[in-house]
Design a protein around this motif. Structure first.
Motif, PDB file in Angstrom:
ATOM      1  N   SER A  52       0.828  -1.190   0.000  1.00  0.00           N
ATOM      2  CA  SER A  52       0.000   0.000   0.000  1.00  0.00           C
ATOM      3  C   SER A  52       0.873   1.255   0.000  1.00  0.00           C
ATOM      4  O   SER A  52       1.852   1.323   0.733  1.00  0.00           O
ATOM      5  CB  SER A  52      -0.889  -0.046   1.246  1.00  0.00           C
ATOM      6  N   SER A  53       0.542   2.210  -0.841  1.00  0.00           N
ATOM      7  CA  SER A  53       1.333   3.441  -0.870  1.00  0.00           C
ATOM      8  C   SER A  53       0.633   4.529  -1.667  1.00  0.00           C
ATOM      9  O   SER A  53      -0.127   4.254  -2.591  1.00  0.00           O
ATOM     10  CB  SER A  53       2.701   3.167  -1.512  1.00  0.00           C
ATOM     11  N   ALA A  54       0.906   5.766  -1.272  1.00  0.00           N
ATOM     12  CA  ALA A  54       0.449   6.889  -2.082  1.00  0.00           C
ATOM     13  C   ALA A  54       1.440   7.135  -3.210  1.00  0.00           C
ATOM     14  O   ALA A  54       1.106   7.693  -4.245  1.00  0.00           O
ATOM     15  CB  ALA A  54       0.321   8.137  -1.217  1.00  0.00           C
ATOM     16  N   THR A  55       2.668   6.720  -2.992  1.00  0.00           N
ATOM     17  CA  THR A  55       3.749   6.965  -3.951  1.00  0.00           C
ATOM     18  C   THR A  55       4.597   5.713  -4.060  1.00  0.00           C
ATOM     19  O   THR A  55       5.678   5.644  -3.483  1.00  0.00           O
ATOM     20  CB  THR A  55       4.634   8.117  -3.456  1.00  0.00           C
ATOM     21  N   PRO A  56       4.100   4.681  -4.762  1.00  0.00           N
ATOM     22  CA  PRO A  56       4.821   3.406  -4.815  1.00  0.00           C
ATOM     23  C   PRO A  56       6.263   3.552  -5.312  1.00  0.00           C
ATOM     24  O   PRO A  56       6.581   4.503  -6.021  1.00  0.00           O
ATOM     25  CB  PRO A  56       4.010   2.584  -5.814  1.00  0.00           C
ATOM     26  N   SER A  57       7.078   2.592  -4.929  1.00  0.00           N
ATOM     27  CA  SER A  57       8.441   2.558  -5.442  1.00  0.00           C
ATOM     28  C   SER A  57       8.387   2.226  -6.926  1.00  0.00           C
ATOM     29  O   SER A  57       7.443   1.586  -7.396  1.00  0.00           O
ATOM     30  CB  SER A  57       9.227   1.479  -4.703  1.00  0.00           C
ATOM     31  N   LEU A  58       9.403   2.630  -7.644  1.00  0.00           N
ATOM     32  CA  LEU A  58       9.434   2.322  -9.075  1.00  0.00           C
ATOM     33  C   LEU A  58       9.468   0.811  -9.285  1.00  0.00           C
ATOM     34  O   LEU A  58       8.897   0.287 -10.242  1.00  0.00           O
ATOM     35  CB  LEU A  58      10.639   2.997  -9.740  1.00  0.00           C
ATOM     36  N   THR A  99      12.747  12.241  -4.045  1.00  0.00           N
ATOM     37  CA  THR A  99      12.250  13.612  -3.929  1.00  0.00           C
ATOM     38  C   THR A  99      10.775  13.656  -4.290  1.00  0.00           C
ATOM     39  O   THR A  99       9.968  14.251  -3.583  1.00  0.00           O
ATOM     40  CB  THR A  99      13.046  14.549  -4.857  1.00  0.00           C
ATOM     41  N   PHE A 100      10.442  12.992  -5.378  1.00  0.00           N
ATOM     42  CA  PHE A 100       9.051  12.958  -5.816  1.00  0.00           C
ATOM     43  C   PHE A 100       8.155  12.404  -4.706  1.00  0.00           C
ATOM     44  O   PHE A 100       7.149  13.000  -4.330  1.00  0.00           O
ATOM     45  CB  PHE A 100       8.937  12.101  -7.084  1.00  0.00           C
ATOM     46  N   GLN A 101       8.561  11.264  -4.146  1.00  0.00           N
ATOM     47  CA  GLN A 101       7.753  10.634  -3.095  1.00  0.00           C
ATOM     48  C   GLN A 101       7.639  11.527  -1.871  1.00  0.00           C
ATOM     49  O   GLN A 101       6.553  11.729  -1.324  1.00  0.00           O
ATOM     50  CB  GLN A 101       8.375   9.299  -2.680  1.00  0.00           C
ATOM     51  N   LEU A 102       8.769  12.051  -1.440  1.00  0.00           N
ATOM     52  CA  LEU A 102       8.778  12.826  -0.208  1.00  0.00           C
ATOM     53  C   LEU A 102       7.926  14.089  -0.348  1.00  0.00           C
ATOM     54  O   LEU A 102       7.121  14.401   0.529  1.00  0.00           O
ATOM     55  CB  LEU A 102      10.229  13.175   0.153  1.00  0.00           C
ATOM     56  N   MET A 103       8.092  14.799  -1.469  1.00  0.00           N
ATOM     57  CA  MET A 103       7.325  16.030  -1.664  1.00  0.00           C
ATOM     58  C   MET A 103       5.827  15.733  -1.739  1.00  0.00           C
ATOM     59  O   MET A 103       5.015  16.428  -1.151  1.00  0.00           O
ATOM     60  CB  MET A 103       7.763  16.745  -2.951  1.00  0.00           C
ATOM     61  N   GLY A 145       1.271  16.843 -10.452  1.00  0.00           N
ATOM     62  CA  GLY A 145       0.614  15.674  -9.876  1.00  0.00           C
ATOM     63  C   GLY A 145       0.533  14.554 -10.897  1.00  0.00           C
ATOM     64  O   GLY A 145      -0.286  13.643 -10.792  1.00  0.00           O
ATOM     65  N   ASP A 146       1.409  14.599 -11.892  1.00  0.00           N
ATOM     66  CA  ASP A 146       1.344  13.612 -12.966  1.00  0.00           C
ATOM     67  C   ASP A 146       2.211  12.411 -12.619  1.00  0.00           C
ATOM     68  O   ASP A 146       3.340  12.288 -13.072  1.00  0.00           O
ATOM     69  CB  ASP A 146       1.821  14.273 -14.274  1.00  0.00           C
ATOM     70  N   GLU A 147       1.647  11.530 -11.782  1.00  0.00           N
ATOM     71  CA  GLU A 147       2.444  10.406 -11.307  1.00  0.00           C
ATOM     72  C   GLU A 147       2.806   9.440 -12.419  1.00  0.00           C
ATOM     73  O   GLU A 147       3.945   9.017 -12.535  1.00  0.00           O
ATOM     74  CB  GLU A 147       1.704   9.664 -10.206  1.00  0.00           C
ATOM     75  N   GLU A 148       1.808   9.104 -13.246  1.00  0.00           N
ATOM     76  CA  GLU A 148       2.096   8.140 -14.316  1.00  0.00           C
ATOM     77  C   GLU A 148       3.179   8.688 -15.233  1.00  0.00           C
ATOM     78  O   GLU A 148       4.087   7.974 -15.639  1.00  0.00           O
ATOM     79  CB  GLU A 148       0.841   7.825 -15.127  1.00  0.00           C
ATOM     80  N   GLY A 149       3.085   9.983 -15.520  1.00  0.00           N
ATOM     81  CA  GLY A 149       4.073  10.617 -16.380  1.00  0.00           C
ATOM     82  C   GLY A 149       5.457  10.559 -15.754  1.00  0.00           C
ATOM     83  O   GLY A 149       6.448  10.245 -16.417  1.00  0.00           O
TER      84      GLY A 149
END
Ligand code: ADP
Ligand code: ZN
Length: 731
Positions: A355-361, A577-581, A615-619
């Motif tokens: 579970s995550s809001a910002t999964p690892s790559l 950085t992406f995840q933390l921000m 907020g373009d996570e997929e991108g």
């Protein structure tokens, strides 16, 4: 050879111990025999040590001289599944088996006979004289039928002093009995009503619950912004698992394991789950270990090492905040609890929910390739909306060199204070100032043990090394030129930012949250809870505030230095950085009030900053994946770090060079070796460190080749070698 499941007295058994030996040793089964997997005590030289019966003995030693197992411990034998999990985890991480077994036996006194304590229940007789206090005790006991209580519980619950109870014991109205201290956990009720789920949540919950019920292995990546209800969804998977009569484990980063979270689980299932973390007492650890082994703990909420508990029938592992770097253990056994959870579940026929809001790559890529199922929760629950993200272009702000909060950010904080809301200033730097410099000669104070700069901690009144923990007093005289009173702090840490905030917002209550300012994780969590409940107006924090805590009244997050993480040479710098921000921003506007996140940056056009803003996570993932794929690095290639360390730099380099010259075993599988080079942290605690990096294609199984390669090297003197498969941090 097929292992029998039971060994009669005198039969040869191979016992794996927690001692650093390179193989299991033969012993004779004791009187009464022993089961395969039994926990035993065996003689080793003059000592008695803990071990596990791993299989039949080899018999390559004179039978007459083989010693006997001393005793079989009174705990459930280690299951076949657990033994093969430890073996596979050891093979994957290239860890010796005894070290692996130590991870699985991290509870003290496993061999001790069950310890006893006194408990009290209704006795057969009546007291000679009835008083109010006595009546209260007897009525309370009558209400609870056959249950027994400790003296303290009974006194507290019936509102009397313990002498009243002792008096009743003398008269036979209350019975005093010995009972084992390690009590089972209260049963959980998966049938209590859940919250009414939204359509999105319900779809996800149904999917994972069905997967759990099917009783097969599978991994689901559950992605959704903070507040979208991921916890609600996986609690439904836990409910399905408990209903099926299997045990469940929820892994959390230590800091996210809060009283608030446990309370939530308790409300859902009607009783407290077992709680495994670094602050648990030794008695509690032993109780949990034993009860899990007997199937008398249904649900464990724990930090990463809870993965190595002896579950009897584990059906589900949830890894919450799966991207969190604290899942990687960086000393001792180098393992990633997220990856080992997937391994363990695959051996068991259990489900994993990441579970995550910002999964690892890594997990994102596994979902892309179809190895994991991906479920998305799109919206935040209820009226809460995602925070608005803005940048503050620091090139356009004029700030004196000893200030870090721009006027734009200050005005935004002032607005929040006026409307009685909370604001957070985020800076991922502990201490007062990252650098201490002599204004006379320019000397920078460094650590005597490493190659790092010392960081001033005013709170502790010392300089501290963030690499090795070494501290020393703040010098008043420059250690280099001898000038007096010329030492000056350079740059901000959270403590210094706190000072600035007190000046900028004189009427606000300012609180600084940093892990080193609290004596224990428990004290820190208590402080976070108090602040979340309204105990401060301006919260200043390091990355630990980003982890899964609710601040319902928080509507503004100001990121002091959004560029900080982008500078490193780490291949995961952009991802981190992406995840933390995103996560820090997610702290704002959880309840009815919409939030805003403001990022102070000198490079607003940087692609990572732009992706965060959009907020373009997929991108972002797709771009990051393409770059890593082109470079052949994880998750599109395999990597391993070899760190050699020792007190003498030349000797360490010699050893590393010797390895680098004999790469035949690696060349055979097509792997390349880079280095040796000084490790990014070239010296820790007086030991010099040299690193070799191994890189190979995605399909290559590196472990065998690496094991063969490093076994060519005879380690001389005090030189040590550690292998880090899938390194996370590059030191
Ligand atoms: P996440 O784990 O994704 O951050 P949570 O599960 O913690 O999200 O949900 C955020 C908040 O919203 C929690 O307080 C939770 O109880 C509440 N919530 C989420 N879904 C529902 C729901 N369907 N009904 C009632 N409250 C909900
Ligand atoms: Zn140091």
């Amino acid at each position: 050879m097929i292992n029998p499941s039971f060994f009669d007295e005198g039969a040869l058994v191979a016992v794996l111990t927690t001692q650093p030996l390179d193989r299991a040793l033969d012993y004779k089964a004791p009187e009464g025999g022993c089961h395969l997997g039994a926990f035993v005590e065996v003689p080793l030289g003059p000592r008695k040590v803990l071990g596990v019966v791993w299989g039949a003995g080899k018999g390559d030693y004179d039978y007459a001289k083989v010693r006997s197992v001393l005793r079989v411990l009174d705990v459930a034998p280690m299951r076949t599944e657990m033994r093969s999990f430890l073996e596979k985890a050891a093979a994957y991480t290239l860890t010796p088996m005894p070290a692996m077994l130590r991870l699985a036996t991290r509870a003290p006194g496993l061999g001790d006979p069950p310890s006893m304590r006194k408990v009290y229940r209704r006795g057969p007789d009546e007291p000679d004289r009835m008083t109010d206090a006595r009546r209260r005790v007897l009525e309370f006991l009558a209400e609870y039928g056959d249950l027994s209580f400790t003296l303290k519980e009974l006194a507290e619950l019936s509102g009397v002093t313990s002498s009243v109870i002792k008096g009743l014991v003398k008269q036979g109205a209350v019975a005093e009995e010995d009972s084992p201290r390690d009590l089972p956990f209260a049963p959980l009720d998966p049938n209590l009503p859940s919250k009414e789920l939204t359509k999105d949540q319900d779809r996800a919950a149904t999917h994972v619950a069905e997967a759990v019920r099917a009783g097969r292995y599978g991994t689901t990546l559950l992605r959704g912004v903070t507040g979208s209800g991921k916890t609600e969804v996986y609690l439904e998977a836990v409910a399905a698992c408990l209903s099926a009569g299997r045990q469940a484990l929820v892994l959390l980063p230590e800091i996210a394991l809060t009283a608030e979270f446990l309370k939530r689980v308790e409300v859902r299932f009607g009783a407290r789950p077992a709680e495994w973390h670094s602050g648990a007492t030794m008695t509690e650890r032993r109780r949990i270990w034993r009860m899990i082994g007997q199937g008398q703990a249904q649900l464990v909420i724990g930090a990463r090492s809870a993965l190595f508990l002896p579950y009897q029938n584990l059906g589900l592992i949830v890894v919450d905040e799966e991207h969190d770097t604290s899942y990687k253990q960086e000393d001792g056994v180098l393992y990633n609890a997220r990856d080992m959870a997937v391994l363990r579940a695959s051996l068991l026929g259990a489900q994993v929910v990441l579970s995550s809001a910002t999964p690892s790559l890594e997990s994102w890529a596994n979902a892309e390739s179809g190895k994991y199922t991906r479920l998305d929760l799109e919206a935040r629950f209820g009226p809460a909306v995602l925070p608005t993200m803005k940048t503050i272009d620091m090139r356009a702000e004029t700030l004196p060199s000893d200030r870090w909060v721009s006027d734009t950010l200050k005005r935004a904080v002032d607005q929040r204070l006026e409307s009685g809301e909370q604001a957070m200033l985020f800076l991922n730097r502990r201490g007062y100032a990252p650098l201490t410099l002599c204004r006379a000669c320019g000397h920078q104070v460094g650590c005597d043990q490493c190659d790092a700069r010392m960081v001033e901690h005013r709170f502790l009144k010392r300089l501290m090394c963030h690499q090795c923990g070494e501290t020393k007093p703040m010098p008043t005289v420059c250690p280099s030129c001898g000038a007096e009173d010329r030492m000056a702090p350079v740059g901000p840490g959270v403590e210094r930012l706190g000072e600035e905030a007190v000046k900028l917002f004189p009427d606000a209550r300012v609180a600084v949250l940093s892990s080193d300012m609290y004596g224990s994780a428990r004290a820190l969590k208590a402080e976070i809870e108090e602040i979340a409940a309204g105990g401060a107006d301006v919260v200043i924090g390091t990355q630990l505030v980003a982890k899964g805590h609710n601040f319902p009244n928080l509507t503004l997050v100001g990121v002091i230095d959004a560029d900080l993480g982008l500078q490193g040479s780490d291949l995961r710098a952009a991802e981190r950085t992406f995840q933390l921000m995103r996560q820090v921003a997610g702290r704002a506007g959880r309840a009815e009030k919409p939030g805003t996140a403001m990022l102070q940056t000198f490079q607003p056009e940087h692609p990572v900053i732009r992706a965060i803003l959009a907020g373009d996570e997929e991108g972002f993932w797709r771009a990051e994946a393409a770059e890593r794929e082109a470079a052949g690095v994880p998750p599109y290639g395999r990597m391993a770090g070899i760190i050699l360390s020792g007190p003498d730099a030349a000797q360490v380099f010699d050893a590393a060079n010797a390895l680098a010259r004999n790469v035949a075993p690696l060349a055979r599988v097509g792997a390349q070796v880079f280095g040796p080079a000084p490790a990014p942290i070239a010296r820790i605690r007086g030991r010099h460190r040299v690193r070799l990096l191994v890189k190979a294609g995605k399909g290559v199984t590196l472990q065998g080749a690496i094991a063969q390669w490093v076994s060519q090297l005879r380690l001389k003197g005090d030189i040590r070698l550690a292998v880090d498969i899938d390194p996370q941090s590059f030191y």
